[in-house]
Design a protein around this motif. Structure first.
Motif, PDB file in Angstrom:
ATOM      1  N   MET A 198      43.318  51.909  31.531  1.00 13.40           N
ATOM      2  CA  MET A 198      43.122  50.387  31.073  1.00 13.40           C
ATOM      3  C   MET A 198      42.891  49.647  32.488  1.00 13.40           C
ATOM      4  O   MET A 198      43.746  49.634  33.410  1.00 13.40           O
ATOM      5  CB  MET A 198      43.976  49.787  30.251  1.00 13.40           C
ATOM      6  CG  MET A 198      44.127  50.757  28.848  1.00 13.40           C
ATOM      7  SD  MET A 198      45.025  50.084  27.704  1.00 13.40           S
ATOM      8  CE  MET A 198      44.263  48.691  27.103  1.00 13.40           C
ATOM      9  N   GLU A 199      42.240  48.564  32.270  1.00 11.30           N
ATOM     10  CA  GLU A 199      42.142  47.413  33.171  1.00 11.30           C
ATOM     11  C   GLU A 199      42.902  46.157  32.377  1.00 11.30           C
ATOM     12  O   GLU A 199      42.220  45.500  31.600  1.00 11.30           O
ATOM     13  CB  GLU A 199      40.596  47.146  33.672  1.00 11.30           C
ATOM     14  CG  GLU A 199      40.687  45.888  34.895  1.00 11.30           C
ATOM     15  CD  GLU A 199      39.278  45.459  35.090  1.00 11.30           C
ATOM     16  OE1 GLU A 199      38.722  45.523  36.292  1.00 11.30           O
ATOM     17  OE2 GLU A 199      38.548  45.235  34.094  1.00 11.30           O
ATOM     18  N   PRO A 200      44.168  46.068  32.980  1.00 10.59           N
ATOM     19  CA  PRO A 200      44.832  44.858  32.606  1.00 10.59           C
ATOM     20  C   PRO A 200      43.965  43.441  32.467  1.00 10.59           C
ATOM     21  O   PRO A 200      43.280  43.363  33.461  1.00 10.59           O
ATOM     22  CB  PRO A 200      45.898  44.778  33.343  1.00 10.59           C
ATOM     23  CG  PRO A 200      46.159  46.115  33.787  1.00 10.59           C
ATOM     24  CD  PRO A 200      45.015  46.355  33.944  1.00 10.59           C
ATOM     25  N   GLU A 201      44.039  42.728  31.648  1.00 11.20           N
ATOM     26  CA  GLU A 201      43.395  41.460  31.482  1.00 11.20           C
ATOM     27  C   GLU A 201      43.558  40.439  32.679  1.00 11.20           C
ATOM     28  O   GLU A 201      42.651  39.996  33.167  1.00 11.20           O
ATOM     29  CB  GLU A 201      43.860  40.662  30.155  1.00 11.20           C
ATOM     30  CG  GLU A 201      42.767  39.407  29.947  1.00 11.20           C
ATOM     31  CD  GLU A 201      43.246  38.611  28.388  1.00 11.20           C
ATOM     32  OE1 GLU A 201      42.495  38.572  27.635  1.00 11.20           O
ATOM     33  OE2 GLU A 201      44.528  38.485  28.352  1.00 11.20           O
ATOM     34  N   GLU A 202      44.823  40.353  33.104  1.00  8.02           N
ATOM     35  CA  GLU A 202      44.998  39.292  34.214  1.00  8.02           C
ATOM     36  C   GLU A 202      44.292  40.062  35.392  1.00  8.02           C
ATOM     37  O   GLU A 202      44.021  39.307  36.545  1.00  8.02           O
ATOM     38  CB  GLU A 202      46.725  39.277  34.480  1.00  8.02           C
ATOM     39  CG  GLU A 202      47.245  40.349  34.405  1.00  8.02           C
ATOM     40  CD  GLU A 202      48.881  40.025  34.804  1.00  8.02           C
ATOM     41  OE1 GLU A 202      49.063  39.350  35.571  1.00  8.02           O
ATOM     42  OE2 GLU A 202      49.646  40.810  33.964  1.00  8.02           O
ATOM     43  N   ILE A 203      44.382  41.390  35.882  1.00 10.25           N
ATOM     44  CA  ILE A 203      43.565  41.981  36.655  1.00 10.25           C
ATOM     45  C   ILE A 203      42.182  41.717  36.626  1.00 10.25           C
ATOM     46  O   ILE A 203      41.350  41.576  37.490  1.00 10.25           O
ATOM     47  CB  ILE A 203      44.081  43.323  36.761  1.00 10.25           C
ATOM     48  CG1 ILE A 203      45.533  43.703  36.723  1.00 10.25           C
ATOM     49  CG2 ILE A 203      43.212  44.412  38.228  1.00 10.25           C
ATOM     50  CD1 ILE A 203      46.089  43.137  38.308  1.00 10.25           C
ATOM     51  N   SER A 204      41.724  41.639  35.465  1.00  7.96           N
ATOM     52  CA  SER A 204      40.162  41.902  35.099  1.00  7.96           C
ATOM     53  C   SER A 204      39.597  40.542  35.606  1.00  7.96           C
ATOM     54  O   SER A 204      38.684  40.342  36.284  1.00  7.96           O
ATOM     55  CB  SER A 204      40.169  41.781  33.688  1.00  7.96           C
ATOM     56  OG  SER A 204      38.670  41.948  33.239  1.00  7.96           O
ATOM     57  N   ILE A 205      40.250  39.581  35.422  1.00  7.36           N
ATOM     58  CA  ILE A 205      39.930  38.086  35.911  1.00  7.36           C
ATOM     59  C   ILE A 205      39.769  38.098  37.380  1.00  7.36           C
ATOM     60  O   ILE A 205      38.803  37.558  38.059  1.00  7.36           O
ATOM     61  CB  ILE A 205      40.839  37.113  35.665  1.00  7.36           C
ATOM     62  CG1 ILE A 205      40.773  36.914  34.129  1.00  7.36           C
ATOM     63  CG2 ILE A 205      40.622  35.557  36.011  1.00  7.36           C
ATOM     64  CD1 ILE A 205      42.212  36.244  33.404  1.00  7.36           C
ATOM     65  N   ILE A 206      40.770  38.676  38.073  1.00  2.02           N
ATOM     66  CA  ILE A 206      40.451  38.718  39.682  1.00  2.02           C
ATOM     67  C   ILE A 206      39.484  39.654  39.842  1.00  2.02           C
ATOM     68  O   ILE A 206      38.548  39.273  40.822  1.00  2.02           O
ATOM     69  CB  ILE A 206      41.820  39.363  40.581  1.00  2.02           C
ATOM     70  CG1 ILE A 206      43.123  38.161  39.831  1.00  2.02           C
ATOM     71  CG2 ILE A 206      41.689  39.406  42.105  1.00  2.02           C
ATOM     72  CD1 ILE A 206      44.446  38.760  40.396  1.00  2.02           C
ATOM     73  N   GLN A 207      39.225  40.710  39.398  1.00  2.00           N
ATOM     74  CA  GLN A 207      38.236  41.718  39.472  1.00  2.00           C
ATOM     75  C   GLN A 207      36.755  41.020  39.346  1.00  2.00           C
ATOM     76  O   GLN A 207      36.001  41.313  40.107  1.00  2.00           O
ATOM     77  CB  GLN A 207      38.406  43.054  38.414  1.00  2.00           C
ATOM     78  CG  GLN A 207      37.570  44.174  38.886  1.00  2.00           C
ATOM     79  CD  GLN A 207      38.036  44.944  40.307  1.00  2.00           C
ATOM     80  OE1 GLN A 207      39.180  45.372  40.365  1.00  2.00           O
ATOM     81  NE2 GLN A 207      37.227  45.066  41.402  1.00  2.00           N
ATOM     82  N   ASP A 208      36.532  40.257  38.301  1.00  2.00           N
ATOM     83  CA  ASP A 208      35.394  39.650  38.247  1.00  2.00           C
ATOM     84  C   ASP A 208      34.955  38.566  39.297  1.00  2.00           C
ATOM     85  O   ASP A 208      33.761  38.536  39.664  1.00  2.00           O
ATOM     86  CB  ASP A 208      35.473  38.642  36.856  1.00  2.00           C
ATOM     87  CG  ASP A 208      35.423  39.845  35.592  1.00  2.00           C
ATOM     88  OD1 ASP A 208      34.878  41.063  35.651  1.00  2.00           O
ATOM     89  OD2 ASP A 208      35.623  39.252  34.450  1.00  2.00           O
ATOM     90  N   SER A 209      36.035  38.067  39.738  1.00  2.00           N
ATOM     91  CA  SER A 209      35.838  37.187  40.740  1.00  2.00           C
ATOM     92  C   SER A 209      35.217  38.009  41.933  1.00  2.00           C
ATOM     93  O   SER A 209      34.468  37.556  42.831  1.00  2.00           O
ATOM     94  CB  SER A 209      37.155  36.391  41.209  1.00  2.00           C
ATOM     95  OG  SER A 209      37.570  35.460  39.994  1.00  2.00           O
ATOM     96  N   ILE A 210      36.077  38.980  42.330  1.00  2.00           N
ATOM     97  CA  ILE A 210      35.694  39.985  43.527  1.00  2.00           C
ATOM     98  C   ILE A 210      34.119  40.459  43.317  1.00  2.00           C
ATOM     99  O   ILE A 210      33.312  40.258  44.381  1.00  2.00           O
ATOM    100  CB  ILE A 210      36.312  41.166  43.542  1.00  2.00           C
ATOM    101  CG1 ILE A 210      37.782  40.571  44.105  1.00  2.00           C
ATOM    102  CG2 ILE A 210      35.907  42.150  44.746  1.00  2.00           C
ATOM    103  CD1 ILE A 210      38.963  41.702  44.043  1.00  2.00           C
ATOM    104  N   SER A 211      33.736  40.653  41.991  1.00  2.00           N
ATOM    105  CA  SER A 211      32.289  41.437  41.900  1.00  2.00           C
ATOM    106  C   SER A 211      31.373  40.091  42.218  1.00  2.00           C
ATOM    107  O   SER A 211      30.390  40.341  42.886  1.00  2.00           O
ATOM    108  CB  SER A 211      32.293  41.661  40.129  1.00  2.00           C
ATOM    109  OG  SER A 211      33.044  42.844  40.042  1.00  2.00           O
ATOM    110  N   MET A 212      31.564  38.957  41.803  1.00  2.00           N
ATOM    111  CA  MET A 212      30.770  37.892  42.173  1.00  2.00           C
ATOM    112  C   MET A 212      30.680  37.656  43.723  1.00  2.00           C
ATOM    113  O   MET A 212      29.676  37.620  44.086  1.00  2.00           O
ATOM    114  CB  MET A 212      31.369  36.552  41.557  1.00  2.00           C
ATOM    115  CG  MET A 212      31.123  36.472  39.789  1.00  2.00           C
ATOM    116  SD  MET A 212      29.396  36.421  39.279  1.00  2.00           S
ATOM    117  CE  MET A 212      28.848  35.119  40.067  1.00  2.00           C
ATOM    118  N   LEU A 213      31.746  37.862  44.237  1.00  2.00           N
ATOM    119  CA  LEU A 213      31.725  37.452  45.736  1.00  2.00           C
ATOM    120  C   LEU A 213      30.814  38.914  46.328  1.00  2.00           C
ATOM    121  O   LEU A 213      30.341  38.734  47.388  1.00  2.00           O
ATOM    122  CB  LEU A 213      33.206  37.702  46.253  1.00  2.00           C
ATOM    123  CG  LEU A 213      33.956  36.401  46.202  1.00  2.00           C
ATOM    124  CD1 LEU A 213      35.091  36.517  46.367  1.00  2.00           C
ATOM    125  CD2 LEU A 213      33.242  35.069  46.756  1.00  2.00           C
TER     126      LEU A 213
END
Length: 644
Positions: free
Chosen positions: A221-236
């Motif tokens: 599982m990808e925790p929700e709080e980690i997912s927010i940061i991960q989405d920011s990295i993907s955009m970058l």
């Protein structure tokens, strides 16, 4: 030059030898595609390039020539709307860097090779292109400092990645989540950080399931709080890729701006590769630049066939001054074919700008065509015989020949009736001479030697033969037709000179004395010949003696074969007046006529000279009694018959 000429003279094999010295693939291909020129100035310029190339190699054998690997592909893909990959740009950078090294190398050798070093000045300065590539590309990827925007994005990505690593480690170690985890490990799925959660507790953690274990007992599982940061990295990451693509397109555009200069630099690199390949080949052959003329004079001094190495017998030849046609005679495997091939091959080499393996002062004429008839050219597909295929080739040569043609003919007129072949060969030579060609021909026909002696513009030559060793020396002698080596060899091996003189008279319709050339004792040879003649005369007077076969006289102890009974026996008594012979067969004496017996093994080949033959014909008891009688131990004994 046509393909048949290239094949017959092995010029393609020679070009492969030269190409092996080239470093780049385009350089090798250029050598293999070399074609002869008929422009005197161009040929002389090519030869001078090779001469200067050898001077540079004498100073430094390590010439900075790039392999050009992938450069052709890069240039072909320009103007296609595709950005070059980092590895392609680095290959182009290496090429441009080598060009700069080659410039410095050549400028240092200007004093030794002023012509070919001047070529380097035709290349435009491209160092700024190489510098821009190496500024933007490092370690096989677009460098962080290629642009300010890329540096900014990558720093943001690095910051968020550190934050996400720190946060997920906290989650794994926290007491809140540890009871739900299968193990305290962090892993990634599709580039995103996940934690292993027991299946029954997946609803106790806010987040998304990205993967399931093979057993199904664990979910990642990808925790929700980690997912927010991960989405920011993907955009970058998307921003990073876009910026990298923009930089690669900018570099591609820079290359396109200098496409013409880069292609010129590549062509120059290939030219240098070809020049130094020829120069290295010349050094291997100990070659020289021949003088070039347009008045059909070939002057070879110490020339060697380039594919035979330095051990080849040197060839000295001048044609085109006093005569334009050379007819070469000599024994088989004596070097006739190699001689005419050497002349043709060296001509092609010179006209392609290659040094030839010959001494200084050698001269090569420019010919628009080199036509050859060497080998049988047999064609199974066209059902042509050896002779007919050669005639077809000769017809083509006659049609193409001009005063600017070099013609090479091997064993002209062979493969058919000698009288007709000689006549055909003579008429072909006359026609080619009338067309103004320069030609070399080999032959066995003595009549053609006579023709060459009498015909204006022709000259005889022969391959030297050592009669002492009975081996050819492979040395060409110009101005003299070859003597009959068959007669010379027969004389050397001991045949009587008078027989050879008679053979010479039959062959050449002239008298020639061979007596002084014989190494054998004149008395011994004369005695043998006289004995032979005496025997022949005797046989003529008594022909019946020649037919009478001597009868075989059997003697005691001879082993004979008895065909009538299919057995072997030992002669006991020789033939009497009737011709009957007593023979011991399987322990019994029997009588046969001598005509019904044939000698198998002579007695002297079976027994020693002092052998007691009684052992063969008498019993053991009789032999004992005979011995006692000789010693006077028995006064009178009646000997038993030998068959008891």
């Amino acid at each position: 030059m046509n393909n048949e000429t290239m094949k017959a003279l092995q010029f393609t094999d020679l070009k492969k030898d030269v190409a092996s010295f080239a470093i780049s693939e385009p350089g090798k291909n250029t050598v293999l595609a070399l074609e002869s020129s008929v422009n005197k100035r161009q040929i002389e310029a090519w030869l001078n390039e090779v001469t200067e190339g050898k001077k540079i190699l004498a100073i430094s054998s390590s010439v900075p020539i790039h392999g050009l690997h992938g450069i052709e592909y890069i240039l072909k893909n320009l103007h296609k709307g595709i950005a070059f990959r980092p590895d392609q740009l680095m290959g182009l950078h290496d090429f441009l860097d080598t060009i700069e090294k080659l410039k410095r190398f050549m400028k240092d050798k200007e004093y030794a090779a002023p012509v070919i070093t001047s070529y380097i000045y035709s290349v435009t300065e491209l160092s700024h292109v190489a510098e821009e590539i190496i500024r933007c590309i490092r370690n096989g990827r677009v460098d962080d400092y290629a642009s300010k925007e890329l540096l900014k994005v990558r720093k943001q990505i690095a910051t968020l990645e550190e934050r996400i690593k720190s946060r997920i480690e906290q989650l794994v170690k926290s007491t809140k989540y540890s009871k739900y985890l299968q193990e305290n490990l962090v892993s990634t799925r599709n580039g995103r950080y996940v934690i292993p959660v027991r299946k029954e507790y997946k609803n106790n953690i806010k987040g998304s399931v990205l993967d399931v274990s093979a057993s199904g007992s664990t979910v990642y599982m990808e925790p929700e709080e980690i997912s927010i940061i991960q989405d920011s990295i993907s955009m970058l990451k998307f921003q990073e890729e876009a910026e990298e693509e923009q930089i690669l397109f900018a570099l591609t555009g820079l290359v396109q701006e200098h496409e013409k200069e880069i292609k010129l630099a590549m062509d120059l690199m290939v030219s240098y590769d070809v020049i130094f390949a020829k120069a290295k080949h010349s050094l291997m052959l100990d070659g020289t630049a021949p003088q070039i003329n347009e008045h059909h004079v070939i002057r070879l001094e110490g020339a060697r066939h380039p594919l035979l190495g330095k051990n080849a017998v040197p060839l000295n030849l001048v044609i085109g001054e006093d005569y334009d046609a050379l007819v070469i005679t000599g024994p088989n495997t004596g070097g006739k074919t190699v001689t005419i091939k050497t002349v043709g091959l060296l001509t092609l080499m010179a006209q392609c700008g290659m040094h030839i393996p010959a001494e200084k002062g050698s001269e090569i004429a420019i010919f628009h065509k080199v036509l050859v008839d060497i080998g049988d050219g047999q064609s199974i597909e066209q059902s042509l015989s050896t002779f007919s295929s050669r005639v077809k080739n000769i017809i083509g040569i006659l049609a193409e020949s001009t005063p600017q043609t070099l013609v090479l003919l091997d064993e002209l007129g062979s493969g058919t009736d000698p009288a007709e072949g000689m006549g055909l060969a003579t008429s072909i030579l006359e026609e080619l001479y009338n067309k103004g060609t320069t030609m070399l021909a080999t032959t066995h026909y003595s009549e053609i030697k006579e023709f060459a002696n009498e015909q204006e513009g022709f000259c005889n030559g022969s391959m030297e033969f050592n009669v002492e060793t009975l081996k050819p020396t492979y040395r060409l002698i110009v101005g003299k037709g070859g003597d009959s080596q068959a007669f010379a060899i027969a004389l050397r091996l001991g045949m009587h000179p008078k027989l050879i003189e008679r053979a010479h008279q039959i062959t050449y319709k002239e008298t020639k004395n061979y007596s002084d050339k014989s190494d054998r004792s004149r008395h011994e040879l004369d005695r043998q010949l006289a004995m032979n003649q005496k025997y022949v005369r005797k046989m003529k007077h008594h022909p019946e003696k020649e037919k009478t076969k001597p009868e075989i006289i059997f003697k005691k102890g001879d082993n004979v074969k008895i065909p009538s009974i299919g057995e072997f026996g030992i002669v006991y008594k020789p033939a009497d007046e009737k011709g009957d012979v007593q023979v011991m067969v399987k322990g019994h004496l029997e009588t046969f006529n001598h005509k019904r017996l044939s000698l198998y093994i002579k007695a002297e080949d079976l027994y020693t000279e002092d052998y007691d033959m009684d052992i063969v014909f008498e019993s053991k008891e009789n032999r004992k009694l005979r011995n006692k009688m000789k010693k006077h131990h028995v006064d009178e004994v009646i000997l038993e018959e030998s068959d008891d």
